[in-house]
Design a protein around this motif. Structure first.
Motif, PDB file in Angstrom:
ATOM      1  N   LYS A 136       0.800  -1.221   0.000  1.00  0.00           N
ATOM      2  CA  LYS A 136       0.000   0.000   0.000  1.00  0.00           C
ATOM      3  C   LYS A 136       0.836   1.277   0.000  1.00  0.00           C
ATOM      4  CE  LYS A 136      -4.261  -1.949   1.821  1.00  0.00           C
ATOM      5  NZ  LYS A 136      -5.291  -1.943   2.877  1.00  0.00           N
ATOM      6  N   PRO A 137       1.984   1.311   0.696  1.00  0.00           N
ATOM      7  CA  PRO A 137       2.788   2.534   0.585  1.00  0.00           C
ATOM      8  C   PRO A 137       3.205   2.829  -0.860  1.00  0.00           C
ATOM      9  CG  PRO A 137       3.486   1.262   2.481  1.00  0.00           C
ATOM     10  CD  PRO A 137       2.519   0.395   1.720  1.00  0.00           C
ATOM     11  N   THR A 153      -2.293  10.486   4.993  1.00  0.00           N
ATOM     12  CA  THR A 153      -2.035   9.127   5.476  1.00  0.00           C
ATOM     13  C   THR A 153      -0.779   9.120   6.339  1.00  0.00           C
ATOM     14  OG1 THR A 153      -3.010   8.209   3.455  1.00  0.00           O
ATOM     15  CG2 THR A 153      -1.647   6.731   4.774  1.00  0.00           C
ATOM     16  N   ILE A 155       1.784   6.221   8.276  1.00  0.00           N
ATOM     17  CA  ILE A 155       2.186   4.848   8.606  1.00  0.00           C
ATOM     18  C   ILE A 155       3.232   4.958   9.702  1.00  0.00           C
ATOM     19  CG2 ILE A 155       3.254   2.718   7.762  1.00  0.00           C
ATOM     20  CD1 ILE A 155       2.121   3.367   5.001  1.00  0.00           C
ATOM     21  N   THR A 156       2.957   4.349  10.838  1.00  0.00           N
ATOM     22  CA  THR A 156       3.838   4.532  11.984  1.00  0.00           C
ATOM     23  C   THR A 156       3.726   3.374  12.963  1.00  0.00           C
ATOM     24  OG1 THR A 156       4.455   6.084  13.753  1.00  0.00           O
ATOM     25  CG2 THR A 156       2.106   5.781  13.346  1.00  0.00           C
ATOM     26  N   ASN A 157       4.735   3.245  13.800  1.00  0.00           N
ATOM     27  CA  ASN A 157       4.656   2.370  14.968  1.00  0.00           C
ATOM     28  C   ASN A 157       4.920   3.177  16.241  1.00  0.00           C
ATOM     29  OD1 ASN A 157       7.409   2.783  14.538  1.00  0.00           O
ATOM     30  ND2 ASN A 157       7.977   0.809  15.439  1.00  0.00           N
ATOM     31  N   TYR A 173      -8.511   3.582  10.734  1.00  0.00           N
ATOM     32  CA  TYR A 173      -7.385   2.642  10.697  1.00  0.00           C
ATOM     33  C   TYR A 173      -7.721   1.571   9.674  1.00  0.00           C
ATOM     34  CZ  TYR A 173      -4.763  -1.582  11.632  1.00  0.00           C
ATOM     35  OH  TYR A 173      -4.006  -2.706  11.456  1.00  0.00           O
ATOM     36  N   LEU A 176      -2.549  -2.968   6.608  1.00  0.00           N
ATOM     37  CA  LEU A 176      -1.658  -2.853   5.459  1.00  0.00           C
ATOM     38  C   LEU A 176      -1.730  -4.071   4.556  1.00  0.00           C
ATOM     39  CD1 LEU A 176       1.208  -1.254   7.468  1.00  0.00           C
ATOM     40  CD2 LEU A 176       0.397  -0.294   5.315  1.00  0.00           C
ATOM     41  N   ALA A 208       3.747  -1.940  12.339  1.00  0.00           N
ATOM     42  CA  ALA A 208       3.391  -0.774  11.529  1.00  0.00           C
ATOM     43  C   ALA A 208       1.870  -0.663  11.458  1.00  0.00           C
ATOM     44  CB  ALA A 208       3.977  -0.907  10.133  1.00  0.00           C
ATOM     45  N   HIS A 209       1.357   0.555  11.549  1.00  0.00           N
ATOM     46  CA  HIS A 209      -0.075   0.826  11.462  1.00  0.00           C
ATOM     47  C   HIS A 209      -0.313   1.891  10.400  1.00  0.00           C
ATOM     48  CE1 HIS A 209      -0.114  -1.257  15.296  1.00  0.00           C
ATOM     49  NE2 HIS A 209      -1.436  -1.165  15.365  1.00  0.00           N
ATOM     50  N   LEU A 210      -1.414   1.762   9.656  1.00  0.00           N
ATOM     51  CA  LEU A 210      -1.795   2.759   8.662  1.00  0.00           C
ATOM     52  C   LEU A 210      -3.020   3.509   9.166  1.00  0.00           C
ATOM     53  CD1 LEU A 210      -1.943   2.366   4.813  1.00  0.00           C
ATOM     54  CD2 LEU A 210      -3.739   3.576   6.025  1.00  0.00           C
ATOM     55  N   GLN A 212      -5.479   6.949   8.266  1.00  0.00           N
ATOM     56  CA  GLN A 212      -5.811   7.765   7.100  1.00  0.00           C
ATOM     57  C   GLN A 212      -6.973   8.693   7.437  1.00  0.00           C
ATOM     58  OE1 GLN A 212      -7.278   5.899   3.236  1.00  0.00           O
ATOM     59  NE2 GLN A 212      -5.146   6.375   2.713  1.00  0.00           N
TER      60      GLN A 212
END
Length: 327
Positions: A136-137, A153, A155-157, A173, A176, A208-210, A212
């Motif tokens: 997705k990235p 958007t 994307i992070t931890n 949320y 991914l 990792a979490h997305l 948006q």
């Protein structure tokens, strides 16, 4: 029509592939259907050759030659018209003893490597292109470069970063990877869902979490692109539904024209990944704007053809039938 075959790689029960194969049969296009993850090394038999002094096509400067046989049907590897990579069973990883692990890896790279390097073959789509486009990235980056509108958007931890993002805007949320999971032995999925800043905790740090920005949509659109043809349907879900895929029984559909500039952007998006097919999802706002959400490079489409009257089967059969000219 010449005898150049179409190879269809998919699992044994695939109603979507059945539609395409039926149409190819009607057109008298030869088809060999098999599941690489289950049918090799038996009953599929591979004998592929390349290099000077072999049986490769010297007049074209080389390329894989030989044969692939499944039952009573044999494909000349140098004359495959097209390969339809649908939903094959993943090749075994060889989780058992050492010899089995070695054989599994050799099978995957041997058969998969030859099928991915056939001369003069059209791929719908190439397995490696599909795999690359599933990230997705990469999709979001490609979408912005071809001119599609993408929601903000993150994307992070990092929990603190996620909390700030959610505090600044209505947020959803989404996973991914849209894979299937099991809950109490039953298959389940993780759908896109709203998330508030006060719901963020240390669990974000585990992966990792997305996140948006939530688009204030009034409907969704799925646009299925086959080659350079675009087939679009407006999808209306009950009020408040974030992810229409969780409400299949309560949806309404209607065909809708894809704006001309949008069509060009979708074709450029696929070209960026080397794809010949894509199932795009958009959120549509009250002003008619289409917001890009994601593209499934090997998405389902048969149900949409039925409910919205879109001739997708014929478009796919056309592409596979025409294939590429032999070198």
């Amino acid at each position: 029509m010449d005898g150049r075959p179409v190879l269809v790689c998919t699992e044994s029960e695939d109603a979507t592939a059945d539609l395409v194969i039926t149409e190819l049969n009607r057109r008298r296009v030869p088809v060999i259907r098999f599941d690489p993850g289950r049918d090799f090394p038996t009953p599929v038999v591979l004998a592929a050759r390349i290099g000077a002094g072999g049986a490769a096509r010297a007049e074209s400067g080389g390329g894989w030659a030989g044969r692939l046989t499944f039952g009573q049907r044999t494909a000349d590897l140098s004359a495959v018209r097209a390969l339809y990579h649908r939903r094959p069973t993943p090749c075994p990883t060889g989780s058992g003893e050492r010899t089995a692990r070695f054989a599994a890896q050799e099978n995957r790279r041997g058969l998969g490597g030859v099928l991915g390097a056939l001369p003069g073959c059209l791929y719908l789509s190439h397995p490696q292109a599909i795999a690359r486009a599933e990230y997705k990235p990469a999709q979001l980056d490609a979408a912005t470069r071809v001119g599609l509108t993408v929601p903000a958007t993150l994307i992070t931890n990092e929990p603190e970063e996620a909390e700030r993002f959610c505090a600044e805007r209505p947020t959803i949320y989404k996973p991914l990877h849209a894979g299937t999971y099991e809950v109490d032995g039953e298959p389940a999925g993780i759908w896109a869902a709203p998330v508030e800043a006060d719901e963020i905790d240390g669990a974000v740090g585990h992966s990792a979490h997305l996140f948006q920005a939530r688009v204030p949509k009034v409907a969704d659109v799925r646009a299925v692109v086959v080659g350079e043809q675009v087939f679009s349907a407006r999808i209306t879900a009950p009020p408040g539904v974030v992810d229409w895929k969780a409400e299949y029984r309560n949806l309404t559909y209607e065909p809708v024209a894809c704006p001309e500039d949008m069509c060009g952007a979708l074709v450029r998006f696929l070209a960026d990944f080397g794809l010949n097919f894509g199932a795009f999802d958009f959120a549509v706002t009250a002003d008619g704007a289409w917001w890009f959400l994601e593209c499934n490079p090997n998405g389902q489409w048969a149900w949409l053809e039925d409910v919205a009257g879109l001739p997708i089967t014929h478009a796919i059969a056309d592409l596979l039938e025409n294939g590429m000219s032999p070198a």
